[in-house]
Design a protein around this motif. Sequence first.
Motif, short mmCIF file in Angstrom:
data_model
loop_
_atom_site.label_atom_id
_atom_site.label_comp_id
_atom_site.label_asym_id
_atom_site.label_seq_id
_atom_site.Cartn_x
_atom_site.Cartn_y
_atom_site.Cartn_z
N VAL A 175 0.85 -1.19 0.00
CA VAL A 175 0.00 0.00 0.00
C VAL A 175 0.88 1.24 0.00
CG1 VAL A 175 -1.79 1.26 1.25
CG2 VAL A 175 -1.78 -1.25 1.26
N PRO A 176 0.60 2.21 -0.86
CA PRO A 176 1.36 3.48 -0.80
C PRO A 176 1.15 4.16 0.55
CG PRO A 176 0.14 3.31 -2.86
CD PRO A 176 -0.35 2.21 -1.99
N GLN A 177 2.22 4.54 1.17
CA GLN A 177 2.16 5.15 2.50
C GLN A 177 3.19 6.27 2.54
OE1 GLN A 177 -0.10 4.05 4.64
NE2 GLN A 177 0.39 5.38 6.37
N PRO A 178 2.76 7.50 2.39
CA PRO A 178 3.72 8.62 2.36
C PRO A 178 4.48 8.78 3.67
CG PRO A 178 1.57 9.30 1.52
CD PRO A 178 1.39 7.95 2.14
N ASP A 179 3.86 8.43 4.78
CA ASP A 179 4.51 8.64 6.08
C ASP A 179 5.49 7.53 6.45
OD1 ASP A 179 2.94 10.89 6.25
OD2 ASP A 179 1.37 9.90 7.44
N ALA A 180 5.51 6.45 5.72
CA ALA A 180 6.38 5.31 6.05
C ALA A 180 7.44 5.12 4.97
CB ALA A 180 5.56 4.04 6.20
N LYS A 181 8.57 4.59 5.39
CA LYS A 181 9.61 4.29 4.41
C LYS A 181 9.16 3.13 3.53
CE LYS A 181 13.50 5.70 7.33
NZ LYS A 181 14.76 5.24 7.97
N PRO A 182 9.56 3.15 2.28
CA PRO A 182 9.21 2.02 1.41
C PRO A 182 9.76 0.71 1.97
CG PRO A 182 10.03 3.86 0.12
CD PRO A 182 10.27 4.21 1.56
N ASN A 183 9.01 -0.34 1.77
CA ASN A 183 9.38 -1.69 2.20
C ASN A 183 9.30 -1.85 3.72
OD1 ASN A 183 10.04 -4.24 1.05
ND2 ASN A 183 12.11 -4.08 1.87
N THR A 184 8.53 -0.98 4.37
CA THR A 184 8.33 -1.08 5.81
C THR A 184 6.95 -1.69 6.08
OG1 THR A 184 9.71 0.85 6.21
CG2 THR A 184 8.22 0.21 7.97
N ILE A 185 6.87 -2.52 7.11
CA ILE A 185 5.61 -3.17 7.46
C ILE A 185 4.74 -2.17 8.22
CG2 ILE A 185 4.57 -5.04 8.80
CD1 ILE A 185 7.14 -6.64 8.27
N ILE A 186 3.54 -1.94 7.70
CA ILE A 186 2.65 -0.96 8.33
C ILE A 186 1.47 -1.63 9.04
CG2 ILE A 186 3.27 0.88 6.73
CD1 ILE A 186 0.78 0.24 5.10
N GLU A 187 1.26 -2.91 8.79
CA GLU A 187 0.16 -3.61 9.46
C GLU A 187 0.47 -5.10 9.49
OE1 GLU A 187 -4.72 -4.08 9.19
OE2 GLU A 187 -3.64 -2.79 7.77
N VAL A 188 0.03 -5.75 10.59
CA VAL A 188 0.24 -7.20 10.76
C VAL A 188 -1.12 -7.87 10.82
CG1 VAL A 188 1.22 -9.01 12.21
CG2 VAL A 188 2.42 -6.83 11.98
N PRO A 218 5.20 -17.84 9.01
CA PRO A 218 5.58 -16.45 8.73
C PRO A 218 4.48 -15.48 9.17
CG PRO A 218 4.82 -17.50 6.73
CD PRO A 218 4.83 -18.58 7.78
N ALA A 219 4.89 -14.26 9.42
CA ALA A 219 3.92 -13.22 9.77
C ALA A 219 3.27 -12.69 8.50
CB ALA A 219 4.63 -12.09 10.52
N MET A 220 1.94 -12.58 8.53
CA MET A 220 1.19 -12.03 7.40
C MET A 220 1.11 -10.52 7.57
SD MET A 220 0.48 -14.87 5.91
CE MET A 220 0.18 -16.61 6.21
N VAL A 221 1.67 -9.77 6.61
CA VAL A 221 1.85 -8.33 6.81
C VAL A 221 1.42 -7.55 5.57
CG1 VAL A 221 3.76 -8.71 8.41
CG2 VAL A 221 4.23 -8.44 5.98
N VAL A 222 1.26 -6.24 5.80
CA VAL A 222 1.05 -5.27 4.73
C VAL A 222 2.29 -4.39 4.68
CG1 VAL A 222 -0.37 -3.36 3.89
CG2 VAL A 222 -1.45 -5.31 5.04
N VAL A 223 2.82 -4.18 3.48
CA VAL A 223 4.09 -3.47 3.32
C VAL A 223 3.83 -2.13 2.65
CG1 VAL A 223 6.41 -3.62 2.34
CG2 VAL A 223 5.24 -5.70 3.09
N ALA A 224 4.56 -1.12 3.13
CA ALA A 224 4.45 0.22 2.55
C ALA A 224 5.13 0.25 1.19
CB ALA A 224 5.07 1.25 3.48
#
Length: 211
Positions: free
Chosen positions: A173-186, A200-206
């Motif tokens: 998901v595009p996330q302006p406040d987070a660095k690219p390739n950072t996990i924003i939700e688990v 493995p952890a199921m995550v959403v990545v910025a």
Amino acid sequence: MSTDPQNPHTDKSAAEEPTSASAGSTQDSGSESEDRLADSQPAQAPESGASEEVGDPSPDSDGLQAEVRELKEKLLMAHADMQNVRRRSERDVENAHKYALEKFVAELLPVVDNLERATAAIDSGSEAFAAVTEGIELTLKNLLDVLARFNVEQLNPKGEAFNPDHHEAMAMVPQPDAKPNTIIEVYQKGYLLNGRLVRPAMVVVAQAAPA
């Protein structure tokens, strides 16, 4: 027998006959002694021929040396193979002890998930469910403590960089406040057993914002 007084040589010849016979007998005895001495001495082989036989190597010596070298190499290879088998067996036994609970832990993780969902779904502000919420939270805590004692580690990587070895991206998901390739939700937490990934952890990545 009468002697002739007219022939003085007759007596002299007769007197000399025993002496000649004695000399002949002495010569015969000496010859026999020399023959016996020659027979008693062992025959000696020529020294030159013997030295040549000792000095010359056997025609099969090179082949025997090559065979010895080959056998030594095979022995070293067999020893190395045995060492590898021993180390592999020790590693297999160690892994069997370390990861014997892997299937059990994997079957237990859905119970942990359900307890976490239950605590999140209950209204913590409601007095009617306060005791229930507290009981579920204590049960969840005790279960996680037991898992931790058996070297089960929980992965809750929100805010961390995405690691494909431990995380599974469900969406980007595009996330302006987070660095690219950072996990924003688990979506679902992951777990390790003695450092080995159980789930493995199921995550959403910025995702980087489009230019």
